[in-house]
Design a protein around this motif. Structure first.
Motif, PDB file in Angstrom:
ATOM      1  N   LEU A 116       8.873 -13.223  -4.257  1.00 53.81           N
ATOM      2  CA  LEU A 116       9.602 -12.364  -3.326  1.00 53.81           C
ATOM      3  C   LEU A 116      10.748 -11.655  -4.034  1.00 53.81           C
ATOM      4  N   PHE A 117      11.497 -12.373  -4.873  1.00 55.10           N
ATOM      5  CA  PHE A 117      12.605 -11.750  -5.592  1.00 55.10           C
ATOM      6  C   PHE A 117      12.109 -10.655  -6.536  1.00 55.10           C
ATOM      7  N   ILE A 118      10.999 -10.907  -7.210  1.00 52.38           N
ATOM      8  CA  ILE A 118      10.431  -9.883  -8.098  1.00 52.38           C
ATOM      9  C   ILE A 118      10.038  -8.652  -7.287  1.00 52.38           C
ATOM     10  N   GLY A 119       9.401  -8.884  -6.135  1.00 51.09           N
ATOM     11  CA  GLY A 119       9.005  -7.773  -5.287  1.00 51.09           C
ATOM     12  C   GLY A 119      10.185  -6.969  -4.780  1.00 51.09           C
ATOM     13  N   LEU A 120      11.240  -7.646  -4.343  1.00 48.55           N
ATOM     14  CA  LEU A 120      12.408  -6.958  -3.803  1.00 48.55           C
ATOM     15  C   LEU A 120      13.167  -6.189  -4.889  1.00 48.55           C
ATOM     16  N   ALA A 139      10.525  -2.927  -5.851  1.00 48.89           N
ATOM     17  CA  ALA A 139       9.979  -2.072  -4.800  1.00 48.89           C
ATOM     18  C   ALA A 139      11.086  -1.854  -3.769  1.00 48.89           C
ATOM     19  N   PRO A 140      11.011  -0.779  -2.972  1.00 44.17           N
ATOM     20  CA  PRO A 140      12.001  -0.586  -1.914  1.00 44.17           C
ATOM     21  C   PRO A 140      12.069  -1.820  -1.011  1.00 44.17           C
ATOM     22  N   ALA A 141      13.288  -2.277  -0.710  1.00 43.32           N
ATOM     23  CA  ALA A 141      13.475  -3.570  -0.047  1.00 43.32           C
ATOM     24  C   ALA A 141      12.787  -3.642   1.310  1.00 43.32           C
ATOM     25  N   VAL A 142      12.904  -2.577   2.119  1.00 48.06           N
ATOM     26  CA  VAL A 142      12.317  -2.602   3.463  1.00 48.06           C
ATOM     27  C   VAL A 142      10.808  -2.727   3.390  1.00 48.06           C
ATOM     28  N   GLU A 143      10.202  -1.906   2.536  1.00 44.77           N
ATOM     29  CA  GLU A 143       8.750  -1.917   2.410  1.00 44.77           C
ATOM     30  C   GLU A 143       8.253  -3.235   1.821  1.00 44.77           C
ATOM     31  N   ALA A 144       8.969  -3.752   0.817  1.00 43.04           N
ATOM     32  CA  ALA A 144       8.575  -5.031   0.220  1.00 43.04           C
ATOM     33  C   ALA A 144       8.682  -6.161   1.248  1.00 43.04           C
ATOM     34  N   ASN A 145       9.701  -6.102   2.092  1.00 41.68           N
ATOM     35  CA  ASN A 145       9.843  -7.131   3.119  1.00 41.68           C
ATOM     36  C   ASN A 145       8.721  -7.045   4.143  1.00 41.68           C
ATOM     37  N   LEU A 146       8.278  -5.827   4.438  1.00 43.97           N
ATOM     38  CA  LEU A 146       7.133  -5.668   5.341  1.00 43.97           C
ATOM     39  C   LEU A 146       5.889  -6.319   4.750  1.00 43.97           C
ATOM     40  N   GLY A 169       5.941  -3.340  -7.357  1.00 43.05           N
ATOM     41  CA  GLY A 169       6.634  -4.457  -6.730  1.00 43.05           C
ATOM     42  C   GLY A 169       5.973  -4.940  -5.453  1.00 43.05           C
ATOM     43  N   TYR A 170       5.099  -4.101  -4.864  1.00 37.02           N
ATOM     44  CA  TYR A 170       4.378  -4.550  -3.673  1.00 37.02           C
ATOM     45  C   TYR A 170       3.411  -5.691  -3.989  1.00 37.02           C
ATOM     46  N   LEU A 171       2.930  -5.747  -5.234  1.00 38.06           N
ATOM     47  CA  LEU A 171       1.980  -6.803  -5.605  1.00 38.06           C
ATOM     48  C   LEU A 171       2.624  -8.191  -5.563  1.00 38.06           C
ATOM     49  N   PRO A 172       3.795  -8.401  -6.203  1.00 37.48           N
ATOM     50  CA  PRO A 172       4.424  -9.717  -6.056  1.00 37.48           C
ATOM     51  C   PRO A 172       4.868 -10.004  -4.625  1.00 37.48           C
ATOM     52  N   ALA A 173       5.227  -8.981  -3.847  1.00 33.25           N
ATOM     53  CA  ALA A 173       5.573  -9.206  -2.444  1.00 33.25           C
ATOM     54  C   ALA A 173       4.360  -9.715  -1.670  1.00 33.25           C
ATOM     55  N   LEU A 174       3.196  -9.126  -1.966  1.00 25.87           N
ATOM     56  CA  LEU A 174       1.954  -9.612  -1.368  1.00 25.87           C
ATOM     57  C   LEU A 174       1.639 -11.014  -1.868  1.00 25.87           C
ATOM     58  N   GLY A 175       1.909 -11.259  -3.163  1.00 27.92           N
ATOM     59  CA  GLY A 175       1.711 -12.598  -3.714  1.00 27.92           C
ATOM     60  C   GLY A 175       2.590 -13.625  -3.015  1.00 27.92           C
TER      61      GLY A 175
END
Length: 283
Positions: free
Chosen positions: A72-76, A79-86, A143-149
């Motif tokens: 999550l930290f890598i994604g945030l 990638a843009p924080a709002v989109e990564a959080n989504l 960054g969306y990939l680690p957020a998805l991970g």
């Protein structure tokens, strides 16, 4: 106590995480997470004799608590924080969809999928509606990939605790302690050193004993005794409650999008829980 009550208690604690994180925004994220996870494990230290679990179970716990936050930290950060959080908040939907594939005896019903999708729509409205940018920016970021991970890690960890040999909930303290120490190692390697004030330590204690401590024990209790499909749908209350608390802390006004998000998530929760209740009645 009904499993959904344990889940809702965990969700209530997680709702405070964003507000506490805002107040501790000057603390490097790995230091913040590491200290909070170690503090959160402290109440379970007197039960350390019950921490004996197979290596595979310990690995699952580290994968869930440390792996989720790392991704999550890598994604945030990338990638843009709002989109990564989504993207991160796909984890409740993944719990619902993956439950029948990971846990025997569960079927995926259309009502569960519908409730999860409606819940995600509500979560998206809550997150985007509270963002300062006023919307989601188009475009790809790796960054969306680690957020998805992260979403996949938390959902599979949550379901995986039902697949491994039964272990005492007290062992969550071991998962938190080891994960916290790994996060502190990441801080030492990757982040600058900072000095913490007495106020910082008080807020860290609140975070550790609440959303990064007791919430994990309650979540484990809920998943061991409840229907993960229902719990997954209920989990969409987390971003809504978190957003409402953030608005309260920051003094910002409630918007129509937040009100609509609340309605969507409430509808999703009712559909998801009633579907489970009907299954038990007809079984």
């Amino acid at each position: 106590m009904h499993p959904n009550v344990y889940a809702l208690a965990a969700i209530a604690l997680w709702a405070s995480l964003a507000s506490l994180g805002l107040l501790l925004g000057h603390v490097p994220p790995f230091l913040l997470t590491g200290l909070a996870l170690v503090i959160g494990s402290v109440p379970a230290w007197p039960l350390a004799r019950r921490w004996t679990v197979p290596p595979g179970t310990l690995a699952l716990g580290i994968y869930g608590l440390f792996g989720y936050h790392l991704l999550l930290f890598i994604g945030l950060r990338h990638a843009p924080a709002v989109e990564a959080n989504l993207v991160n908040y796909l984890w409740p939907l993944l719990i619902v969809v993956l439950a029948p594939a990971i846990l025997p005896g569960l079927r995926l019903r259309a009502a569960h999928v519908l409730a999860a999708v409606v819940g995600f729509a509500g979560a998206a409205l809550a997150i985007v509606g509270a963002s300062t940018g006023g919307g989601v920016r188009a475009g790809w970021s790796w960054g969306y990939l680690p957020a998805l991970g992260a979403a996949l890690a938390w959902s599979t960890y949550s379901l995986g605790t039902r697949r491994v040999r039964a272990f005492p909930t007290a062992a969550i303290g071991l998962f938190g302690l080891v994960s916290g120490l790994l996060a502190l190692a990441c801080h030492w390697l990757l982040e600058p050193a900072v000095a913490l004030t007495g106020r910082d330590w008080a807020l860290l204690a609140a975070m550790g004993l609440g959303p990064l401590g007791a919430a994990f024990f309650l979540w484990d209790k809920a998943l061991k005794t409840g229907d993960p499909r229902q719990i997954g749908v209920l989990s969409y209350i987390t971003p809504l409650a978190s957003t409402l608390l953030l608005l309260l802390v920051s003094g910002r006004a409630l918007t129509w999008s937040i009100a609509l998000a609340a309605a969507l998530i409430i509808v999703a929760a009712v559909v998801g829980t009633r579907t489970g209740a009907k299954e038990r009645t007809t079984a």
